[in-house]
Design an enzyme around this catalytic site. Structure first.
Site, PDB file in Angstrom:
ATOM      1  N   ASP A 191       5.327   1.255   4.794  1.00  0.00           N
ATOM      2  CA  ASP A 191       5.834   0.898   3.474  1.00  0.00           C
ATOM      3  C   ASP A 191       6.970  -0.120   3.607  1.00  0.00           C
ATOM      4  O   ASP A 191       7.603  -0.231   4.657  1.00  0.00           O
ATOM      5  CB  ASP A 191       6.263   2.126   2.672  1.00  0.00           C
ATOM      6  N   GLU A 231       8.425   3.372  -3.113  1.00  0.00           N
ATOM      7  CA  GLU A 231       9.446   4.098  -3.875  1.00  0.00           C
ATOM      8  C   GLU A 231       9.179   4.035  -5.373  1.00  0.00           C
ATOM      9  O   GLU A 231       9.721   4.817  -6.132  1.00  0.00           O
ATOM     10  CB  GLU A 231      10.830   3.531  -3.566  1.00  0.00           C
TER      11      GLU A 231
END
Length: 385
Positions: A68, A127
């Site tokens: 990520d 996120e």
């Protein structure tokens, strides 16, 4: 001498960016990837993400690693001399390490391919608002869809050298929660002419926090937290509006649906009691991270057999952490593991300083695992590890 992957992590740490705005991050990674041998490698971009395909020498399967990319809206308070250059943002969840590890894995296989194909995915917006689901739907990934996928997440509570995982559920189902209350404002001296949303919101918070205690089976696990409340403009004005922001985490999909139905029932009661209007937005919803049982057990047994790896395996318990990687595991067999990166501060803390020695260990472990799965006896030269 600082390893190139640690140096890359530090460069990435300086430029944390919000989800789907990782433009500098993408450029930095692309610049690094362009320095590697290109003969067996193809690169595609998708929004602010990157997909790297490395052709195997005699491919039968395709393996994947996901990292990520985004940062968090947290003002940094570390002691680093490479602190964030973006005010109000920092890499407080280890994504800078995850990307550096991904770049290291690409490096190993670009220099010495294994028998099978490899795809390394640099995924934006973990996120929020969530990059995994739209990336899975992208044509770029459809062309290179892995047969098996692996990901990791740094763990501040474990020392470097520990890898922790478990078959089955590892991370919880998660949902954001935003609640807006609208009533009637007024002068503090005339409360009977207004509908005070501070009082209504306070009552709602109290009732919401009773849901898990009184509606969820004690043998199940769930969390409902209101982490932010906004209301009012001045001390002598009755608030016309209020906003609650929170999160829901459950270990079962059924518990998630039950909590949401109870939130909506509470809202209807508050509306009737305080003559107000309430709107609810569940924001980003992330699926549980569920490790495929057979592959996870196989990985754990392989780790135990790697006696000279310097890695200690821990079979951990499930956590209420949220991760959109769960959407990958819904479609592709695979697993995630915790990577020890000991630091006294936890994830999402302004002072977190993960131990960078975890980067090299992870690159080595994941690369050796893929070569083992691929049946490749060819190891990269020691100088390239």
């Amino acid at each position: 001498m600082t390893s190139p992957y640690v140096e890359l992590r530090r460069q990435l740490h300086r430029i944390p960016e919000p989800g789907f705005q990782e433009f500098k991050t993408q450029r930095l990674l692309l610049d690094y990837l362009e320095t590697l041998p290109q003969e067996n490698m193809e690169i595609q971009t998708w929004r602010t993400g990157i997909l790297v395909y490395i052709k195997g020498t005699n491919p039968v399967k395709r393996y994947g690693y996901r990292a990520d990319m985004d940062g968090l809206p947290i003002p940094e308070e570390t002691g680093y001399n490479f602190q964030s250059e973006h005010p109000g943002y920092m890499h407080a969840c280890g994504h800078d390490l995850h990307m550096a590890i991904g770049a290291g894995i690409v490096t190993q296989f670009a220099k010495t391919p294994m028998k099978d194909d490899l795809v390394v995915l640099f995924q934006p917006a973990e996120e929020g608002p969530g990059g995994a689901l739209p990336m899975l739907a992208a044509q770029e990934l459809a062309d290179w869809m892995p047969d098996q996928i692996v990901a990791l997440h740094i763990a501040p509570e474990y020392p470097v050298g520990v890898i922790a995982t478990r078959p089955g559920i590892l991370f919880a189902n998660t949902s954001e929660l935003f609640i807006d209350l609208a009533g009637k404002g007024g002068h503090a001296a005339y409360p009977h002419k207004a509908n005070d949303m501070i009082v209504a919101a306070s009552q709602m918070v109290s009732q919401l926090h009773s849901i898990v205690a009184r509606n969820i089976n004690p043998l199940d696990s769930a969390v409902l937290t209101i982490g932010k409340m906004e209301a009012g403009t001045k001390q002598n004005i009755i608030a016309e509006k209020a906003r609650l922001e929170g999160t829901i985490r459950t270990l079962s999909a059924e518990a998630m649906q039950l909590i949401k139905s109870r939130i909506e029932a509470v809202a209807r009661g508050i509306e009737a009691s305080y003559e107000c209007q309430i709107t609810i937005d569940y924001g980003s919803n992330y699926l549980q991270v569920y490790n495929q049982e057979e592959l996870t057990r196989e990985f754990m047994e392989w780790l135990i057999g790697e006696t000279d790896s310097g890695v200690q395996l821990v079979e951990c318990t499930e956590a209420m952490t949220g991760e959109d990687y769960g959407y990958f595991l819904e479609k592709i067999p695979g697993f995630m593991f915790w990577l020890g990166a000991e630091t006294p501060y936890g994830l999402h803390h302004a002072k977190i300083e993960p131990d960078e020695r975890a980067i090299g260990l992870a690159i080595d472990t994941v690369s050796r695992y893929f070569r083992w799965k691929s049946g490749s006896s060819d190891e990269p030269p020691a100088g390239n590890r």
